[in-house]
Scaffold this motif. Sequence first.
Motif, PDB file in Angstrom:
ATOM      1  N   GLY A 187      -3.706  -7.586   5.053  1.00  0.00           N
ATOM      2  CA  GLY A 187      -2.330  -7.511   4.538  1.00  0.00           C
ATOM      3  C   GLY A 187      -2.731  -5.809   4.326  1.00  0.00           C
ATOM      4  O   GLY A 187      -1.628  -4.860   3.706  1.00  0.00           O
ATOM      5  N   PHE A 188      -3.579  -5.147   4.152  1.00  0.00           N
ATOM      6  CA  PHE A 188      -3.822  -3.923   4.207  1.00  0.00           C
ATOM      7  C   PHE A 188      -3.021  -3.388   4.874  1.00  0.00           C
ATOM      8  O   PHE A 188      -2.470  -2.175   4.630  1.00  0.00           O
ATOM      9  CB  PHE A 188      -4.961  -3.655   3.193  1.00  0.00           C
ATOM     10  N   GLN A 189      -3.954  -3.673   6.260  1.00  0.00           N
ATOM     11  CA  GLN A 189      -3.424  -3.476   7.654  1.00  0.00           C
ATOM     12  C   GLN A 189      -1.909  -3.338   7.838  1.00  0.00           C
ATOM     13  O   GLN A 189      -1.198  -1.879   7.599  1.00  0.00           O
ATOM     14  CB  GLN A 189      -4.274  -3.086   8.708  1.00  0.00           C
ATOM     15  N   ALA A 190      -1.676  -4.145   7.666  1.00  0.00           N
ATOM     16  CA  ALA A 190      -0.114  -4.625   8.152  1.00  0.00           C
ATOM     17  C   ALA A 190       0.843  -3.131   7.155  1.00  0.00           C
ATOM     18  O   ALA A 190       1.646  -2.536   7.457  1.00  0.00           O
ATOM     19  CB  ALA A 190       0.140  -5.574   7.400  1.00  0.00           C
ATOM     20  N   SER A 191       0.732  -3.567   5.781  1.00  0.00           N
ATOM     21  CA  SER A 191       1.098  -2.807   4.812  1.00  0.00           C
ATOM     22  C   SER A 191       0.671  -1.528   5.047  1.00  0.00           C
ATOM     23  O   SER A 191       1.875  -0.287   4.513  1.00  0.00           O
ATOM     24  CB  SER A 191       0.639  -3.054   3.029  1.00  0.00           C
ATOM     25  N   ALA A 245     -13.005  -5.396  -1.623  1.00  0.00           N
ATOM     26  CA  ALA A 245     -12.632  -4.530  -0.069  1.00  0.00           C
ATOM     27  C   ALA A 245     -11.613  -3.541   0.469  1.00  0.00           C
ATOM     28  O   ALA A 245     -11.319  -2.973   0.515  1.00  0.00           O
ATOM     29  CB  ALA A 245     -11.973  -6.153   0.261  1.00  0.00           C
ATOM     30  N   ILE A 246     -10.686  -3.681  -1.109  1.00  0.00           N
ATOM     31  CA  ILE A 246      -9.446  -2.385  -1.021  1.00  0.00           C
ATOM     32  C   ILE A 246     -10.332  -1.179  -1.044  1.00  0.00           C
ATOM     33  O   ILE A 246     -10.116  -0.313  -0.319  1.00  0.00           O
ATOM     34  CB  ILE A 246      -9.160  -3.180  -1.892  1.00  0.00           C
ATOM     35  N   PRO A 247     -11.170  -0.903  -1.872  1.00  0.00           N
ATOM     36  CA  PRO A 247     -11.356   0.506  -1.303  1.00  0.00           C
ATOM     37  C   PRO A 247     -12.515   0.338  -0.793  1.00  0.00           C
ATOM     38  O   PRO A 247     -12.477   1.130   0.894  1.00  0.00           O
ATOM     39  CB  PRO A 247     -13.493   0.317  -2.565  1.00  0.00           C
ATOM     40  N   LEU A 248     -12.993  -0.674   0.338  1.00  0.00           N
ATOM     41  CA  LEU A 248     -13.879   0.342   1.390  1.00  0.00           C
ATOM     42  C   LEU A 248     -12.595   0.334   2.456  1.00  0.00           C
ATOM     43  O   LEU A 248     -12.263   1.154   2.896  1.00  0.00           O
ATOM     44  CB  LEU A 248     -14.463  -1.489   2.233  1.00  0.00           C
ATOM     45  N   LEU A 249     -11.484  -0.602   2.424  1.00  0.00           N
ATOM     46  CA  LEU A 249     -10.656  -0.559   3.486  1.00  0.00           C
ATOM     47  C   LEU A 249      -9.692   0.783   3.170  1.00  0.00           C
ATOM     48  O   LEU A 249      -9.466   1.784   4.302  1.00  0.00           O
ATOM     49  CB  LEU A 249      -9.140  -1.732   3.006  1.00  0.00           C
ATOM     50  N   ILE A 250      -9.806   1.153   1.795  1.00  0.00           N
ATOM     51  CA  ILE A 250      -9.054   2.968   1.796  1.00  0.00           C
ATOM     52  C   ILE A 250     -10.496   3.108   2.204  1.00  0.00           C
ATOM     53  O   ILE A 250      -9.450   4.895   3.436  1.00  0.00           O
ATOM     54  CB  ILE A 250      -9.512   3.146   0.338  1.00  0.00           C
ATOM     55  N   VAL A 263       0.793  -1.182  -0.111  1.00  0.00           N
ATOM     56  CA  VAL A 263       0.310   0.335  -0.060  1.00  0.00           C
ATOM     57  C   VAL A 263       0.983   1.630   0.381  1.00  0.00           C
ATOM     58  O   VAL A 263       1.812   1.332   0.574  1.00  0.00           O
ATOM     59  CB  VAL A 263      -1.255   0.263   1.041  1.00  0.00           C
ATOM     60  N   SER A 264       0.951   2.167  -1.177  1.00  0.00           N
ATOM     61  CA  SER A 264       1.143   3.291  -0.642  1.00  0.00           C
ATOM     62  C   SER A 264       0.085   5.046  -0.642  1.00  0.00           C
ATOM     63  O   SER A 264      -1.450   4.299  -0.334  1.00  0.00           O
ATOM     64  CB  SER A 264       1.957   3.625  -2.581  1.00  0.00           C
ATOM     65  N   VAL A 265       0.943   5.504   0.611  1.00  0.00           N
ATOM     66  CA  VAL A 265      -0.220   6.618   1.800  1.00  0.00           C
ATOM     67  C   VAL A 265       1.167   8.067   0.847  1.00  0.00           C
ATOM     68  O   VAL A 265       2.183   8.176   0.995  1.00  0.00           O
ATOM     69  CB  VAL A 265      -0.284   6.191   2.755  1.00  0.00           C
ATOM     70  N   THR A 266       0.070   8.712   0.795  1.00  0.00           N
ATOM     71  CA  THR A 266       0.511  10.143   0.450  1.00  0.00           C
ATOM     72  C   THR A 266       0.093  10.718   1.705  1.00  0.00           C
ATOM     73  O   THR A 266      -1.082  10.923   2.180  1.00  0.00           O
ATOM     74  CB  THR A 266      -0.242  11.030  -0.741  1.00  0.00           C
ATOM     75  N   VAL A 267       0.810  11.580   2.051  1.00  0.00           N
ATOM     76  CA  VAL A 267       0.797  12.352   3.560  1.00  0.00           C
ATOM     77  C   VAL A 267       0.714  14.003   3.241  1.00  0.00           C
ATOM     78  O   VAL A 267       1.466  14.329   2.625  1.00  0.00           O
ATOM     79  CB  VAL A 267       0.959  12.036   5.083  1.00  0.00           C
TER      80      VAL A 267
END
Lengths: 328, 464
Positions: free
Chosen positions: A314-318, A286-291, A254-258
């Motif tokens: 996996g999403f949370q961990a990444s 699921a992924i859109p929901l997680l986002i 997962v990439s995140v921009t802050v």
Amino acid sequence: MMRRAPFVLVGTVVGLSSVLTFRSTPATIHLSLSGGAGSVGVVSTGGATTSTTVHSTATSSTSTVPTSTPAPTTTSAPMSNTVSSSNGVAVSHARCATTTSPSVPATTTPAPTTSTIHSIPVSPNGTGGPSGVGGDDNEGNDGTDMSASGPIHVKLAASSVPSTRTAHAVTTTTICTAANGATPNVAKHKHPTTTTTTTVHHTPTTTVHHTPTTTTTKPPVTTTSVPPTTTTTVSATRTAVGATYNYNFGTMSVSVTVNGKTIKSVKVASLNDFGSGQSAYIDGQAIPLLINEAMAAQSAKIASISGASYTSAGFQASLQSALTKLGL
Amino acid sequence: MTSVQHRTPETVNWGPESAFTRRPLRSVPSRHYVSLALTIAGLGLGAIVAVTLTTFSMSGLHAAGGWWLYSGRLSGMIGAYGLLLMTVLITRLPVLEKSLGQDHLVRWHRLLAPYTYWLLFVHVVTLIVAYAQMQKTGLVAQTINFVLHYPDMLAAFVGFGLLTMAAATSIRQARRRMKYETWWSVHLYTYLGLALVFFHEIRTGVVFIGHPLTTAAWELAWAALGIVVLAVRVGLPLWRNFRWQLKVASVTEVAPKTYAVVVEGRNLRRLAVSGGQFFQWRFMTKGLWTHSHPYSISAMPRPPYMRLTVKSLGDQSSALATLQPGTRVFAEGPYGAFTHHKSETKQIVMIAAGIGITPLRSLLEDLPHGVAVNFIMRANAVEEIAHRDEIREFVAARAGSYTEVIGLPNEVPFDGAVLTTLAPAIASSDVFMCGPDGFMNFVQGVLTALNVPASQIHYERFTF
């Protein structure tokens, strides 16, 4: 040896109880993937302390036109039951993350009726209906039925509502606690009317839903001028890609921009479903929901999605590793 | 230096007057260590079960394949923990070895083995069924899917195959029919098997994914174990033998088909060994070097000499008779907890039969002062008794008695009546015995009937 059996026994009991006490229980979340295909989105957290039913009884929804829309942006849930029934509806609850995404030009609503949409499509095999019992681990359980079932009501736009949908006012995604897995999909939509009475009942077993509205009227518009007030102090935009995690049904990073400390966007940087179409389908759900959840929570501390708990892990961990890289 | 008068192995005096007393004493850990170790083992088991249980939920249980999935997870985790314990048990970790003795450790290892193996078997089968049900595919298709698409799963299957081979060759009937070397090399592959199965645990295990603390603990446990195995099973023996430089000094027939092998080495003054202990001996000559055998020392070392006494019972022990002086010897040890440290009283009864005399002979020499000994020798004929004169001398040098019960078993009984006559206070004594398995089982029954507490009965088995 037999003389010393009590030592083993005592050790076992102590080990068992202490770990059970201190180990974080993974969130058990229920993403109803069986039956009602569109009913993705009932999300609950594992603790399951209380559950909230939000009956958005927009009783007196006459043609009162809202005057102005303060257009709250993504709000994360406060630790109390908040019912803010102003225009930008934000019904939230402790452990409920409510994403209120205002559609861009904002706010109109004549909508005299309560446009309640029950997203209970009947799946071809006849088993549709209020479902929501999702196996915590059964990624892909009954998944083969899904593609054929009813309409998907949830438009899972990741973090932004498509700007083309100018017609409706607010899309509310309520992510809420459910006491158990059984969550009938009561999907209700409430228009931003000024006279809305919103009641919050505490009953087990229900959840709320978010559905896009279908209103098309265009009354006199009051455009919002209130900008999303981000009180950021540091304003450097930075991006980091989290570690790639294997979540049993694939690998993901997962990439995140802050910007400062505010999460501006969360994206999937890499995704490999081990070649399984079914897994890809679930991830796509699921992924859109997680986002959305991550954007709402502004952290990686988000609930898992039921039926996609591996993906969620996996999403949370990444995401967490990406945030850690950014020092958040 | 009381004992430097001998210069050749033939002239070594193994009697009481030449005992070498300036050797370091063997440290013996408190017996509470065993209780502590068992408690830790229990803690680990509880923790393993608990971390697995936290991944369970009712809804998951009721979903397709739920029961299979959870059974597979639990059996896999407990099975993996069983592998960990079994490996710990055969590391010969000094603290455990000194507390319990290698024969006990190996017995526990063998006790755990079938449970561990079948748990792993259940793990493999149930998870294939579970995932097949979840994905609505067949068992074969799911197995292929695992191997092709899941990380480290191919390695895990290969590792399980290696563990299966070790398990199959260790079944009693199978092991009896194969050469020790075959069994041993197959067993050696289990280390590879353990390494191969490890990675799928942390990379696909629900218990570990997203739980860095649990993962770290599990990795740490196995890494530490790997280091211990390398250090204790490989590093330590290599280092010791490098220092000892053992070689055969002489071989003498002390009784029919019974040979006393005197070994010469360096730095033996600093060797902490107790009477009753043994080494795994490996004689570096053609036909013998592949195989190490446990033989007790039959006397306390007289540096630079050590002595073991071997009865030629078949396979390799008959080849020992032809050992040439100068043959290099590789010895792992000392091992064994069959020492005077085990005794709880000041009165000791020793019961020896056949070649079981050897550990008791060195144990007798190593007994502390002030302990009365009652030595009972059981043999078919007087000529068969090895080191008979030495034993009589050692008993004569302290308070005690030496008795021989001579005759064939069906002619001369060796029962409760005989024992009470020879050792009237046996119920308040410590009993050390060594002999053939059948003999020891029989005597153990007799002793129990005579109300000797189990904690006062000590024995050593060679057949492990």
